[in-house]
Design a protein around this motif. Structure first.
Motif, mmCIF file in Angstrom:
data_model
loop_
_atom_site.group_PDB
_atom_site.id
_atom_site.type_symbol
_atom_site.label_atom_id
_atom_site.label_comp_id
_atom_site.label_asym_id
_atom_site.label_seq_id
_atom_site.Cartn_x
_atom_site.Cartn_y
_atom_site.Cartn_z
ATOM 1 N N LEU A 1 0.903 -0.879 0.070
ATOM 2 C CA LEU A 1 -0.301 -0.096 -0.318
ATOM 3 C C LEU A 1 0.733 1.139 0.156
ATOM 4 O O LEU A 1 1.946 1.337 0.702
ATOM 5 C CB LEU A 1 -0.349 0.048 1.104
ATOM 6 N N GLU A 2 0.404 2.147 -1.217
ATOM 7 C CA GLU A 2 1.251 3.438 -0.454
ATOM 8 C C GLU A 2 0.459 4.798 0.387
ATOM 9 O O GLU A 2 -0.943 4.444 0.050
ATOM 10 C CB GLU A 2 1.339 4.020 -2.069
ATOM 11 N N ILE A 3 1.459 4.937 0.988
ATOM 12 C CA ILE A 3 0.408 6.128 1.420
ATOM 13 C C ILE A 3 0.811 7.584 1.197
ATOM 14 O O ILE A 3 2.700 8.057 1.431
ATOM 15 C CB ILE A 3 1.266 6.284 3.130
ATOM 16 N N ARG A 4 0.001 7.714 0.807
ATOM 17 C CA ARG A 4 0.216 9.372 0.245
ATOM 18 C C ARG A 4 -0.354 10.816 0.989
ATOM 19 O O ARG A 4 -1.828 9.703 2.019
ATOM 20 C CB ARG A 4 -0.213 9.541 -1.036
ATOM 21 N N LYS A 5 0.981 11.785 1.538
ATOM 22 C CA LYS A 5 -0.241 12.114 2.364
ATOM 23 C C LYS A 5 -1.236 13.375 2.104
ATOM 24 O O LYS A 5 -1.684 13.202 0.670
ATOM 25 C CB LYS A 5 1.571 13.907 2.810
ATOM 26 N N PRO A 6 -2.187 13.500 3.261
ATOM 27 C CA PRO A 6 -3.470 14.083 3.124
ATOM 28 C C PRO A 6 -3.277 15.447 1.812
ATOM 29 O O PRO A 6 -1.682 16.038 2.347
ATOM 30 C CB PRO A 6 -3.839 14.516 4.043
ATOM 31 N N GLY A 7 -3.701 15.919 1.304
ATOM 32 C CA GLY A 7 -2.624 16.891 0.278
ATOM 33 C C GLY A 7 -3.404 18.133 0.222
ATOM 34 O O GLY A 7 -3.040 18.862 0.340
ATOM 35 N N ALA A 8 -4.727 18.723 1.290
ATOM 36 C CA ALA A 8 -5.018 20.227 1.403
ATOM 37 C C ALA A 8 -3.722 21.108 1.926
ATOM 38 O O ALA A 8 -2.904 20.346 2.912
ATOM 39 C CB ALA A 8 -6.385 20.530 2.300
ATOM 40 N N GLY A 9 -3.194 21.695 0.686
ATOM 41 C CA GLY A 9 -2.034 22.591 1.517
ATOM 42 C C GLY A 9 -0.464 22.228 0.931
ATOM 43 O O GLY A 9 0.213 23.001 1.150
ATOM 44 N N THR A 10 -0.297 21.123 0.873
ATOM 45 C CA THR A 10 0.624 20.729 0.531
ATOM 46 C C THR A 10 1.235 21.158 -1.108
ATOM 47 O O THR A 10 0.312 21.277 -1.647
ATOM 48 C CB THR A 10 0.846 18.800 0.417
ATOM 49 N N ALA A 11 2.246 20.903 -1.101
ATOM 50 C CA ALA A 11 2.869 21.322 -2.475
ATOM 51 C C ALA A 11 2.153 20.122 -3.337
ATOM 52 O O ALA A 11 1.706 20.637 -4.560
ATOM 53 C CB ALA A 11 4.184 20.778 -2.475
ATOM 54 N N GLU A 12 1.836 18.870 -3.291
ATOM 55 C CA GLU A 12 1.797 18.401 -4.069
ATOM 56 C C GLU A 12 0.681 18.137 -4.352
ATOM 57 O O GLU A 12 -0.204 17.894 -5.472
ATOM 58 C CB GLU A 12 1.649 16.409 -3.503
ATOM 59 N N VAL A 13 -0.787 18.822 -3.261
ATOM 60 C CA VAL A 13 -2.355 18.488 -4.433
ATOM 61 C C VAL A 13 -2.386 20.212 -4.882
ATOM 62 O O VAL A 13 -3.152 19.951 -5.674
ATOM 63 C CB VAL A 13 -2.834 18.649 -2.931
ATOM 64 N N LYS A 14 -1.109 21.040 -4.631
ATOM 65 C CA LYS A 14 -1.195 22.236 -5.801
ATOM 66 C C LYS A 14 -0.853 22.108 -7.353
ATOM 67 O O LYS A 14 -0.894 22.799 -7.714
ATOM 68 C CB LYS A 14 -0.622 23.280 -4.795
#
Ligand code: PEP
Ligand code: MN
Length: 376
Positions: free
Chosen positions: A259-272
């Protein structure tokens, strides 16, 4: 509408052994041996935070195994003493609550059938008054968000602040690849109403089979659920309940490791990153497309059997022409090129024919002849 739950975060009452938070154990405690041996293997993976086991089982039909009963509490005690794993059981009556607490169970959960009944939930909530124990509320069998919220409120109003929800899918009249339709939007809706309430996904009861579990588990993590509850049995092939969906501890370990644990979105660079969002959308749609194609193939199989039983030919040109025309026109209206839609349909059609040929030739034809026919 924001809901006002008075709750403590998951990590204040559950020790997260390893991300993601995992509750695992057999659907049912069957024998002392089975439970304790399973617990040891699960503990050895180093991934499990809580050991689950049903000892009072709600069964659809009378006469099925209805759980080992209170003796199971003794086995759970031993499993906990030997492995150090806290334990969890399902409670469905005030008496279960009383016995489980007396037996030293660490976490209680309310099953889907109980959540569907406010009388039952209230009885359980009343029995919990004045007790400091974590309680996890499964969604009701039927897709009714209010019923789920209502059960959580009843338990919370009884003073339980170590509270979480379990998403285990919903009964649906439509038969799909899942035992219980995930209906993710209902879980997402609960999360939107109560962002602080931990939601744990139960891929075992959503899937009803082992094969789909990794996909549902990954999807739950991608939707930022806070943990998983997965059924694991030392030898699923002989399990007394839910045999098809249970995993050996080592199979569970393997799935968890992938399983891949992706970090929660809001505010992170990834989600931007717009690309990440769009790719995520595509992934969701692709999953749906695959699921729908699988459902289409199941119907194709049914048709194949029907044609076989009634001596009807596999290919009926008129029907195929009609599909081709209607769908390409629809595709064109949705801005898909005619060539593309045709290619896609032909691919689906040839796989359907292959499947039906397989069905037609099931009895009385050798493997190689069949091979030849299907590739003809
Ligand atoms: C279980 O967890 O074994 C169980 C009976 O689940 P549900 O209440 O979700 O059907
Ligand atoms: Mn089960």
């Amino acid at each position: 509408m924001k809901l006002n739950f008075n709750i403590q975060p998951l990590n204040t009452w559950a020790k997260v052994t390893k991300e993601p938070f995992l509750i695992a154990g057999p659907c049912s405690a069957e024998t002392e041996e089975q439970l304790v041996a399973t617990a040891h293997l699960l503990a050895k993976t180093g991934r499990v935070s809580v050991l689950r086991a049903g000892i009072w089982k709600p069964r659809t039909r009378p006469g099925e195994f209805e759980g080992i009963g209170s003796i199971g509490l003794e086995w759970l005690k031993r499993a906990k003493a030997e492995t150090g794993l806290p334990t969890a059981v399902e409670v469905a009556t005030a008496k279960h609550v009383e016995e489980a607490l007396k037996g030293g169970v660490d976490v209680l959960w309310i099953g889907a059938r109980s959540t569907a009944n406010p009388f039952t939930v209230q009885e359980i909530a009343d029995a919990l008054r004045g007790v400091d124990v974590p309680v996890i509320v499964k969604n009701p069998v039927n897709p009714d968000l209010s019923l789920w919220i209502g059960a959580l409120e009843r338990v919370n109003n009884a003073g339980i602040t170590k509270l979480a929800a379990i998403h285990r899918g919903f009964s649906s009249h439509e038969k799909t690849a899942f035992r219980n339709e995930p209906m993710w939007d209902l879980a997402i809706s609960l999360k939107t109403h109560a962002p602080d309430l931990p939601i744990i996904c139960d891929p075992s009861h959503i899937c009803g089979n082992r094969e789909l579990i990794p996909y549902i588990a990954q999807k739950a993590l991608d939707l930022d659920m806070q943990g998983l509850i997965i059924e694991s049995h030392i030898d699923p092939s002989v399990a007394w309940t839910d045999a098809k969906q249970q995993l050996t501890p080592s199979a569970l370990d393997e799935i968890m490791s992938r399983l891949e644990i992706r970090k929660p979105g809001a505010g992170t660079a990834e989600v931007k990153d717009k690309l990440a969002i769009l790719r995520n959308d595509i992934d969701k749609i692709d999953d749906l497309v695959i699921q729908k194609i699988a459902e289409r193939m199941q119907i194709v199989e049914k048709i194949g059997n029907y044609k076989k039983d009634n001596g009807i030919t596999i290919l009926q040109v008129n029907r195929w022409d009609e599909i081709l025309q209607k769908r390409t026109a629809y595709g064109a209206a949705l801005k898909l090129s005619k060539e593309f839609t045709e290619k896609l349909l032909e691919l689906l059609h040839s796989e359907s024919i292959r499947k039906q040929t397989e069905i037609m030739n099931k009895d009385g034809i050798s493997g190689s002849e069949q091979e030849h026919l299907t590739h003809a």
